[in-house]
Structures are given as structure tokens and as C-alpha cells.
Design an enzyme around this catalytic site. Sequence first.
Site, PDB file in Angstrom:
ATOM      1  N   SER A 142     -76.428 -88.269 -87.505  1.00  0.00           N
ATOM      2  CA  SER A 142     -76.903 -89.281 -86.553  1.00  0.00           C
ATOM      3  C   SER A 142     -77.126 -90.660 -87.148  1.00  0.00           C
ATOM      4  O   SER A 142     -77.292 -91.624 -86.397  1.00  0.00           O
ATOM      5  CB  SER A 142     -78.203 -88.818 -85.906  1.00  0.00           C
ATOM      6  OG  SER A 142     -77.908 -87.923 -84.888  1.00  0.00           O
ATOM      7  N   TYR A 180     -86.236 -90.256 -83.040  1.00  0.00           N
ATOM      8  CA  TYR A 180     -86.334 -89.361 -81.866  1.00  0.00           C
ATOM      9  C   TYR A 180     -87.766 -89.272 -81.357  1.00  0.00           C
ATOM     10  O   TYR A 180     -88.443 -90.268 -81.242  1.00  0.00           O
ATOM     11  CB  TYR A 180     -85.802 -87.960 -82.198  1.00  0.00           C
ATOM     12  CG  TYR A 180     -84.498 -87.985 -82.920  1.00  0.00           C
ATOM     13  CD1 TYR A 180     -83.396 -88.575 -82.329  1.00  0.00           C
ATOM     14  CD2 TYR A 180     -84.366 -87.457 -84.194  1.00  0.00           C
ATOM     15  CE1 TYR A 180     -82.183 -88.604 -82.981  1.00  0.00           C
ATOM     16  CE2 TYR A 180     -83.159 -87.489 -84.852  1.00  0.00           C
ATOM     17  CZ  TYR A 180     -82.072 -88.065 -84.251  1.00  0.00           C
ATOM     18  OH  TYR A 180     -80.894 -88.105 -84.895  1.00  0.00           O
ATOM     19  N   VAL A 212     -79.314 -85.006 -89.007  1.00  0.00           N
ATOM     20  CA  VAL A 212     -79.623 -83.584 -89.228  1.00  0.00           C
ATOM     21  C   VAL A 212     -79.126 -83.015 -90.559  1.00  0.00           C
ATOM     22  O   VAL A 212     -79.457 -81.879 -90.886  1.00  0.00           O
ATOM     23  CB  VAL A 212     -79.110 -82.653 -88.108  1.00  0.00           C
ATOM     24  CG1 VAL A 212     -79.953 -82.739 -86.869  1.00  0.00           C
ATOM     25  CG2 VAL A 212     -77.650 -82.872 -87.825  1.00  0.00           C
ATOM     26  N   LYS A 237     -74.953 -93.357 -85.858  1.00  0.00           N
ATOM     27  CA  LYS A 237     -75.125 -93.948 -84.516  1.00  0.00           C
ATOM     28  C   LYS A 237     -75.496 -95.431 -84.579  1.00  0.00           C
ATOM     29  O   LYS A 237     -75.131 -96.213 -83.712  1.00  0.00           O
ATOM     30  CB  LYS A 237     -76.218 -93.188 -83.753  1.00  0.00           C
ATOM     31  CG  LYS A 237     -75.831 -91.756 -83.402  1.00  0.00           C
ATOM     32  CD  LYS A 237     -77.033 -90.957 -82.914  1.00  0.00           C
ATOM     33  CE  LYS A 237     -76.632 -89.538 -82.525  1.00  0.00           C
ATOM     34  NZ  LYS A 237     -77.811 -88.691 -82.243  1.00  0.00           N
ATOM     35  N   TYR A 291     -66.732 -89.294 -82.165  1.00  0.00           N
ATOM     36  CA  TYR A 291     -68.163 -89.103 -82.417  1.00  0.00           C
ATOM     37  C   TYR A 291     -68.385 -88.035 -83.497  1.00  0.00           C
ATOM     38  O   TYR A 291     -69.169 -88.232 -84.437  1.00  0.00           O
ATOM     39  CB  TYR A 291     -68.875 -88.753 -81.102  1.00  0.00           C
ATOM     40  CG  TYR A 291     -70.303 -88.317 -81.313  1.00  0.00           C
ATOM     41  CD1 TYR A 291     -71.300 -89.258 -81.621  1.00  0.00           C
ATOM     42  CD2 TYR A 291     -70.675 -86.979 -81.245  1.00  0.00           C
ATOM     43  CE1 TYR A 291     -72.615 -88.857 -81.851  1.00  0.00           C
ATOM     44  CE2 TYR A 291     -71.977 -86.578 -81.470  1.00  0.00           C
ATOM     45  CZ  TYR A 291     -72.942 -87.514 -81.772  1.00  0.00           C
ATOM     46  OH  TYR A 291     -74.241 -87.114 -82.006  1.00  0.00           O
TER      47      TYR A 291
HETATM   48  N1  GLN Z   1     -73.591 -84.518 -85.044  1.00  0.00           N
HETATM   49  C1  GLN Z   1     -74.935 -84.176 -84.686  1.00  0.00           C
HETATM   50  C2  GLN Z   1     -75.032 -83.799 -83.220  1.00  0.00           C
HETATM   51  O1  GLN Z   1     -74.460 -84.457 -82.411  1.00  0.00           O
HETATM   52  C3  GLN Z   1     -75.864 -85.309 -85.024  1.00  0.00           C
HETATM   53  C4  GLN Z   1     -77.288 -85.025 -84.636  1.00  0.00           C
HETATM   54  C5  GLN Z   1     -78.301 -85.597 -85.572  1.00  0.00           C
HETATM   55  O2  GLN Z   1     -78.022 -85.916 -86.716  1.00  0.00           O
HETATM   56  N2  GLN Z   1     -79.530 -85.645 -85.127  1.00  0.00           N
HETATM   57  O3  GLN Z   1     -75.678 -82.874 -82.855  1.00  0.00           O
END
Ligand code: GLN
Length: 316
Positions: A71, A249, A267, A74, A197
Site C-alpha cells: 500500500s 487506515y 501489509v 498508493k 494496481y
Molecule cells: N496489495 C494489497 C491489497 O490490495 C495492499 C494492502 C496494504 O498494503 N494495506 O490488499
Amino acid sequence: MTDFLPAAKSIDLDLLTQLHDRHQTCRSGTVASYIPELAKMNPDAFSICVATLDGNVMGVGDQSQLFTLQSISKVFTYGMALEDRGREVLLSKVGVEPTGDPFNSIIRLDENSKRPDNPMVNAGAIATTNLIQGKTATDRLNRILTTFKNYAGRDLYVDSSVFTSERTTGHRNRALAHLMRHFEMVDDRLDETLDLYFQQCALLVDCRDLALMAATLANNGINPRTGDRAIESEYVRDLLSVMYTCGMYNFAGEWAYRVGLPAKSGVSGGIIAIVPGKLGIAVFSPPLDARGNSVRGLKVCEDLSTAAKLHLFDRS
Ligand code: GLN
């Protein structure tokens, strides 16, 4: 927690070593496994790096251990979409409101506009990637690779196993994309966008790269080591604002209160934090708490912010 860490005048290797020693023994958290390939990560891997605006990176731990951005990516694709489409179009497609919900929550689309809440949760990030321009999937991927290269100061590559692993199991993200397609918040290039993505999430970095990517944002969009511009300076504030309010988050509020810096987690266990005009901070440690943030990463950032008085609103 921070009581016995002495206040530091500046951030040096000694301080980073103290933080590393202090938190290495922490055993809480679990390595993400909903993307099967991520379950292979070593829970003991742990590194802390700080990059300054003269291009120096100091670090401790497994600094060259590669891991996927997840993430954290992003933030940087949000910047690309802003450059491609401008603020008004972006705001009409993706909001900037913190959700207080987990990163993968099945979205509430804004009642009137149908927008996902913000670009830091999965739905908003997929809608954001959808807005990245390019004639073909390869053009769009190459643009992402060039931009991320400018942030990191070196070429980054997609980990094909992690990409394939998420591509074949990412039903939840696929469902989010289809729901947004229903409301016409993403266009017909749905599968192409999901692939992009998953690829941006599967880009491999080490902790030093991550610190330089953070320092590029601290340096108003110019990589402090290479001098290359990664994003127009006018959009840096947009990225830092959504990181500050939405980057962690459903822990974003407490993070802002405790650490007081724009940040983003992923994650795979990475966290970046930005001290605007000063530093880029990166921590890597795979075990996550229930909200999907690196347990050691949170502790290190909180301690570092307290010891070096980095909280943006600390004027004491
Ligand atoms: N690729 C992961 C997902 O879309 C990224 C989520 C994350 O890092 N929080 O679930």
C-alpha cells in the site's frame, strides 16, 4: 514507552541503533498471509533507515532486504493521477476523507458522488490507478516504473511471484473494482487497472530505497540523491495531506496524535514517515497488528518522533 529514551538533539546512527535494539525483541504481530506469497516473509527482518535532504541515508538492520511496497505505492500513484488529471477531476473521483475503516473494507461510496473515501484505502487506490494515463497497459506500467524510479533513485522491478499471488487471490479487490465499475467510477479497463494496481503493490524495494522515496517527498518532489524530480512540487502537499489524515487506515487519528507526521504503511511491513523539509524515515518489519500496520514500525516511529521532537505540532 518512550520514557527512558533520552531526548536526542539530532537523529544519528546511535539513536537508530538504540531503537533497533530496543524493539528487536518484540514478538507481537503476524505476517500477512492473505496474499499467500507474503506469508514467506521472515518475521525477524527489521530495518530502520533515515534519509536527509543532502542525499545521505543512514540505517540499521537488514537494510538491503527486498520486500514489496504494497500500500505504500498508493501515495505515489495518487501523485501521478493528480499530475495527469488535476485536482478537480481527482476530487470528483476519489475523496479525501479518512474512513476509520480497515484498508480493504467493502466501500461505502459517497451517497451523492459515488466516490470511494480516499486514495489510501484499496478502493480509492484502484480508482486512482484507473486514472493514470497511457495508451496501453504497457505504457501505463512503464510510466509507473519511471515515476517510482525517480522517487527511489534506481530502477525498481515487479516481484512476479507476489504479483501473481495477489492477482489470483485478490477477489476482494476485484469485487471493489466491479462495484466501482457499476457506479461508473472506473472505466472499462477494469482488469488492466487491477493488474497495474497489483503490479505497483508488488514493486520491490529495500529500506534504503524507501527512506529515499520518503525524503523525495520531504524535499518537495526532488530526489535528494539524484536531483531528479519525481512529482511536480504543487502536488506534494496533496500527498502529504492525505497521508497525514488517511495513511495509517483506522489508526490514522491515533498516529497523527502520537507521531504527528504524514505516513503510509503497507501489509508487507513497511512504513514511511515524512518530516517536510527535513527527513524521510522508513522502517521495515513484517509482523502486523490487527489494523495491518507493522508493530515494530509503529513503535520505532513513535519513539523517534518523541526523542527527536518530530511531531509537526510540537513547539515545546
Ligand atoms: N496489495 C494489497 C491489497 O490490495 C495492499 C494492502 C496494504 O498494503 N494495506 O490488499
